[in-house]
Design a protein around this motif. Sequence first.
Motif, PDB file in Angstrom:
ATOM      1  N   ASP A  33       0.848  -1.191   0.000  1.00 35.51           N
ATOM      2  CA  ASP A  33       0.000   0.000   0.000  1.00 35.51           C
ATOM      3  C   ASP A  33       0.887   1.247   0.000  1.00 35.51           C
ATOM      4  N   PRO A  34       0.681   2.153  -0.968  1.00 35.88           N
ATOM      5  CA  PRO A  34       1.544   3.343  -1.038  1.00 35.88           C
ATOM      6  C   PRO A  34       1.466   4.209   0.218  1.00 35.88           C
ATOM      7  N   GLN A  35       0.359   4.081   0.979  1.00 35.73           N
ATOM      8  CA  GLN A  35       0.220   4.862   2.215  1.00 35.73           C
ATOM      9  C   GLN A  35       0.750   4.128   3.447  1.00 35.73           C
ATOM     10  N   GLY A  36       1.329   2.939   3.217  1.00 34.65           N
ATOM     11  CA  GLY A  36       1.981   2.228   4.327  1.00 34.65           C
ATOM     12  C   GLY A  36       1.046   1.484   5.259  1.00 34.65           C
ATOM     13  N   ARG A  37      -0.228   1.317   4.858  1.00 33.38           N
ATOM     14  CA  ARG A  37      -1.194   0.683   5.774  1.00 33.38           C
ATOM     15  C   ARG A  37      -1.105  -0.837   5.781  1.00 33.38           C
ATOM     16  N   GLY A  38      -0.470  -1.415   4.769  1.00 37.73           N
ATOM     17  CA  GLY A  38      -0.399  -2.873   4.667  1.00 37.73           C
ATOM     18  C   GLY A  38      -0.195  -3.280   3.222  1.00 37.73           C
ATOM     19  N   VAL A  39      -0.893  -4.348   2.803  1.00 36.78           N
ATOM     20  CA  VAL A  39      -0.719  -4.862   1.441  1.00 36.78           C
ATOM     21  C   VAL A  39      -2.075  -5.044   0.774  1.00 36.78           C
ATOM     22  N   TRP A  40      -2.126  -4.694  -0.506  1.00 39.59           N
ATOM     23  CA  TRP A  40      -3.289  -4.981  -1.337  1.00 39.59           C
ATOM     24  C   TRP A  40      -3.113  -6.400  -1.858  1.00 39.59           C
ATOM     25  N   MET A  41      -4.077  -7.253  -1.574  1.00 36.52           N
ATOM     26  CA  MET A  41      -3.875  -8.682  -1.777  1.00 36.52           C
ATOM     27  C   MET A  41      -5.140  -9.322  -2.333  1.00 36.52           C
ATOM     28  N   LYS A  42      -4.948 -10.320  -3.166  1.00 34.22           N
ATOM     29  CA  LYS A  42      -6.073 -11.123  -3.663  1.00 34.22           C
ATOM     30  C   LYS A  42      -6.905 -11.633  -2.486  1.00 34.22           C
ATOM     31  N   ALA A  43      -8.226 -11.565  -2.624  1.00 30.09           N
ATOM     32  CA  ALA A  43      -9.107 -12.122  -1.589  1.00 30.09           C
ATOM     33  C   ALA A  43      -9.152 -13.643  -1.707  1.00 30.09           C
ATOM     34  N   SER A  44      -9.489 -14.311  -0.606  1.00 26.32           N
ATOM     35  CA  SER A  44      -9.543 -15.781  -0.632  1.00 26.32           C
ATOM     36  C   SER A  44     -10.886 -16.258  -1.177  1.00 26.32           C
ATOM     37  N   THR A  45     -11.012 -17.553  -1.347  1.00 25.21           N
ATOM     38  CA  THR A  45     -12.191 -18.291  -1.840  1.00 25.21           C
ATOM     39  C   THR A  45     -12.415 -18.156  -3.343  1.00 25.21           C
ATOM     40  N   LEU A  46     -11.503 -17.506  -4.046  1.00 23.68           N
ATOM     41  CA  LEU A  46     -11.620 -17.363  -5.500  1.00 23.68           C
ATOM     42  C   LEU A  46     -10.347 -17.862  -6.165  1.00 23.68           C
ATOM     43  N   GLY A  47     -10.488 -18.399  -7.391  1.00 27.13           N
ATOM     44  CA  GLY A  47      -9.333 -18.823  -8.160  1.00 27.13           C
ATOM     45  C   GLY A  47      -8.669 -17.643  -8.851  1.00 27.13           C
ATOM     46  N   PHE A  48      -7.409 -17.807  -9.224  1.00 27.74           N
ATOM     47  CA  PHE A  48      -6.659 -16.722  -9.879  1.00 27.74           C
ATOM     48  C   PHE A  48      -7.417 -16.133 -11.070  1.00 27.74           C
ATOM     49  N   GLU A  49      -7.992 -17.019 -11.911  1.00 28.56           N
ATOM     50  CA  GLU A  49      -8.579 -16.517 -13.147  1.00 28.56           C
ATOM     51  C   GLU A  49      -9.877 -15.755 -12.901  1.00 28.56           C
ATOM     52  N   GLU A  50     -10.420 -15.831 -11.683  1.00 30.58           N
ATOM     53  CA  GLU A  50     -11.679 -15.144 -11.362  1.00 30.58           C
ATOM     54  C   GLU A  50     -11.466 -13.729 -10.828  1.00 30.58           C
ATOM     55  N   ILE A  51     -10.217 -13.341 -10.599  1.00 32.98           N
ATOM     56  CA  ILE A  51      -9.957 -12.113  -9.839  1.00 32.98           C
ATOM     57  C   ILE A  51     -10.043 -10.863 -10.719  1.00 32.98           C
ATOM     58  N   GLY A  52     -10.859  -9.924 -10.259  1.00 31.78           N
ATOM     59  CA  GLY A  52     -10.909  -8.581 -10.821  1.00 31.78           C
ATOM     60  C   GLY A  52     -10.492  -7.594  -9.750  1.00 31.78           C
ATOM     61  N   PRO A  53     -10.394  -6.300 -10.091  1.00 31.28           N
ATOM     62  CA  PRO A  53      -9.940  -5.295  -9.118  1.00 31.28           C
ATOM     63  C   PRO A  53     -10.742  -5.296  -7.815  1.00 31.28           C
ATOM     64  N   ASP A  54     -12.051  -5.612  -7.888  1.00 24.56           N
ATOM     65  CA  ASP A  54     -12.884  -5.599  -6.678  1.00 24.56           C
ATOM     66  C   ASP A  54     -12.551  -6.746  -5.726  1.00 24.56           C
ATOM     67  N   ASN A  55     -11.819  -7.728  -6.206  1.00 23.31           N
ATOM     68  CA  ASN A  55     -11.446  -8.875  -5.361  1.00 23.31           C
ATOM     69  C   ASN A  55     -10.048  -8.707  -4.773  1.00 23.31           C
ATOM     70  N   VAL A  56      -9.532  -7.492  -4.826  1.00 25.13           N
ATOM     71  CA  VAL A  56      -8.222  -7.203  -4.222  1.00 25.13           C
ATOM     72  C   VAL A  56      -8.484  -6.312  -3.005  1.00 25.13           C
ATOM     73  N   ILE A  57      -8.070  -6.779  -1.833  1.00 22.36           N
ATOM     74  CA  ILE A  57      -8.433  -6.111  -0.574  1.00 22.36           C
ATOM     75  C   ILE A  57      -7.182  -5.624   0.147  1.00 22.36           C
ATOM     76  N   LEU A  58      -7.387  -4.593   0.967  1.00 22.36           N
ATOM     77  CA  LEU A  58      -6.267  -4.056   1.746  1.00 22.36           C
ATOM     78  C   LEU A  58      -6.188  -4.794   3.075  1.00 22.36           C
ATOM     79  N   VAL A  59      -5.060  -5.499   3.285  1.00 25.66           N
ATOM     80  CA  VAL A  59      -4.840  -6.253   4.512  1.00 25.66           C
ATOM     81  C   VAL A  59      -3.773  -5.525   5.335  1.00 25.66           C
ATOM     82  N   GLY A  60      -4.102  -5.197   6.582  1.00 20.76           N
ATOM     83  CA  GLY A  60      -3.164  -4.490   7.454  1.00 20.76           C
ATOM     84  C   GLY A  60      -2.008  -5.393   7.871  1.00 20.76           C
ATOM     85  N   TRP A  61      -1.017  -4.815   8.498  1.00 18.09           N
ATOM     86  CA  TRP A  61       0.214  -5.550   8.838  1.00 18.09           C
ATOM     87  C   TRP A  61      -0.046  -6.703   9.803  1.00 18.09           C
TER      88      TRP A  61
END
Length: 231
Positions: A33-61
């Motif tokens: 995360d450019p603001q240092g809050r953590g990492v933008w990461m693929k959400a779970s329960t979905l396969g790689f080929e199913e992922i769009g921008p809305d399935n990427v979540i900000l996870v804190g440290w």
Amino acid sequence: MSDELRAEVALGCRILGREDQGDFVWGHVSARDPQGRGVWMKASTLGFEEIGPDNVILVGWDGEVLEGEGRRHAEFPIHTELMRARKDVTSVVHTHAPWAVAFASTEQPLRPLSHEGTLFVPPDVARFTKTGDLILTRELGEDLAAAVGDRNAAFMVHHGIVTCGPDVTTSVMTAVLLERACRTQLRAIAGGGPKTWSSDEEALAKRDHCYPPQLLRQAWDYLARRLDAER
Ligand SMILES: [Zn+2]
């Protein structure tokens, strides 16, 4: 800014899916995360080929979901701890890359038989051997980061791979190339075992010639176009 990053992480996931690095819904790509809050990461329960921008979540440290819809992966410490340990790392990939998992179990050193291997060797690829189990704690994440050291990748023996880089393009293409290098060597082993490979000097020269950032970007763009063409 975060929209761009989320789109990039999502595209990286789809590229890895198309490159056969998916393991049902497991494996992940992240960006710092450019603001240092953590990492933008693929959400779970979905396969790689199913992922769009809305399935990427900000996870804190410490693993809390700070933004976005979806559950976080249990193995988030792979990403948070590698980024905590390495200020130069902005993106991390973890997959259960099947050729790499098979190859790592042979305990043979990876050889620069083809272009791909030169991105990693010399020296031989780093190996994390403390556990083949999931990386569920901060302590194991720190151990994994220590095994990676200042390298661009490590085998997580009996589990998968981790790759990292200064941007999503690099970490994803590094994962793609590591898997291909392992596939090439396993094919050579099936053919009686490799007898020759590039010298260290040639391998290091090829690393510069074959895989500077702009060529990794060209390969990434090609893989993105191929995904578009298949839609
Ligand atoms: Zn895993």
